[in-house]
Scaffold this motif. Structure first.
Motif, short mmCIF file in Angstrom:
data_model
loop_
_atom_site.label_atom_id
_atom_site.label_comp_id
_atom_site.label_asym_id
_atom_site.label_seq_id
_atom_site.Cartn_x
_atom_site.Cartn_y
_atom_site.Cartn_z
N VAL A 1 2.67 -2.77 4.06
CA VAL A 1 2.95 -3.22 2.69
C VAL A 1 2.97 -4.75 2.70
N ALA A 2 2.54 -5.37 1.56
CA ALA A 2 2.51 -6.82 1.45
C ALA A 2 2.40 -7.21 -0.02
N TRP A 3 2.76 -8.45 -0.33
CA TRP A 3 2.56 -9.01 -1.66
C TRP A 3 1.24 -9.77 -1.66
N PHE A 4 0.51 -9.72 -2.79
CA PHE A 4 -0.76 -10.42 -2.92
C PHE A 4 -0.81 -11.12 -4.27
N SER A 5 -1.49 -12.26 -4.30
CA SER A 5 -1.75 -12.92 -5.58
C SER A 5 -2.85 -12.13 -6.29
N PRO A 6 -2.99 -12.29 -7.61
CA PRO A 6 -4.07 -11.59 -8.31
C PRO A 6 -5.45 -11.85 -7.69
N SER B 1 -11.48 3.16 -6.96
CA SER B 1 -11.86 2.59 -8.26
C SER B 1 -10.77 2.71 -9.31
N ASN B 2 -9.98 3.79 -9.29
CA ASN B 2 -8.91 3.95 -10.29
C ASN B 2 -7.84 2.86 -10.16
N ILE B 3 -7.51 2.49 -8.94
CA ILE B 3 -6.52 1.43 -8.73
C ILE B 3 -7.12 0.08 -9.14
N ARG B 4 -8.37 -0.16 -8.78
CA ARG B 4 -9.01 -1.42 -9.16
C ARG B 4 -9.08 -1.54 -10.68
N ARG B 5 -9.29 -0.43 -11.40
CA ARG B 5 -9.34 -0.45 -12.86
C ARG B 5 -7.98 -0.85 -13.43
N ASP C 1 -8.92 -9.12 -5.17
CA ASP C 1 -10.37 -8.92 -5.32
C ASP C 1 -11.01 -8.44 -4.02
N GLY C 2 -10.55 -8.93 -2.89
CA GLY C 2 -11.16 -8.59 -1.61
C GLY C 2 -10.52 -7.42 -0.89
N LEU C 3 -9.52 -6.79 -1.50
CA LEU C 3 -8.85 -5.68 -0.84
C LEU C 3 -9.58 -4.36 -1.06
#
Length: 89
Positions: free
Chosen positions: A56-61, A71-75, A65-67
């Motif tokens: 688990v980790a925190w990411f900036s918006p 497709s449902n999560i990316r949406r 993009d590179g993770l």
């Protein structure tokens, strides 16, 4: 309005379901996904791995993009970043 820049804000991003997206687990359990996607700032505590994750980790918006993700999560991330929320899918 929630802030899609990665700071502050709280609210509902949307509700999401897809009857064609079915999870079949090794133990024979079958589930259909239904999600209520919420947005809010962390208030305390620490990130921890549980049964359904190995990291688990925190990411900036921008970092999302590179993770790798389905497709449902990316949406859902795209919905939030668009600012046109809440969304019902």
């Amino acid at each position: 309005m929630p802030d899609s820049s990665g700071g502050g804000g709280a609210g509902i991003v949307g509700t999401c379901t897809d009857p064609r997206h079915v999870f079949a687990h090794d133990d024979g359990e079958v589930r259909q996904e239904f999600s209520i996607c919420l947005l809010g700032p962390p208030l305390g505590g620490e990130l921890r791995v549980f049964d359904e994750s190995n990291e688990v980790a925190w990411f900036s918006p921008a970092e999302t993009d590179g993770l790798p993700m389905v497709s449902n999560i990316r949406r859902r991330l795209a919905d939030w970043r668009s600012g046109a929320i809440p969304v019902v899918r």
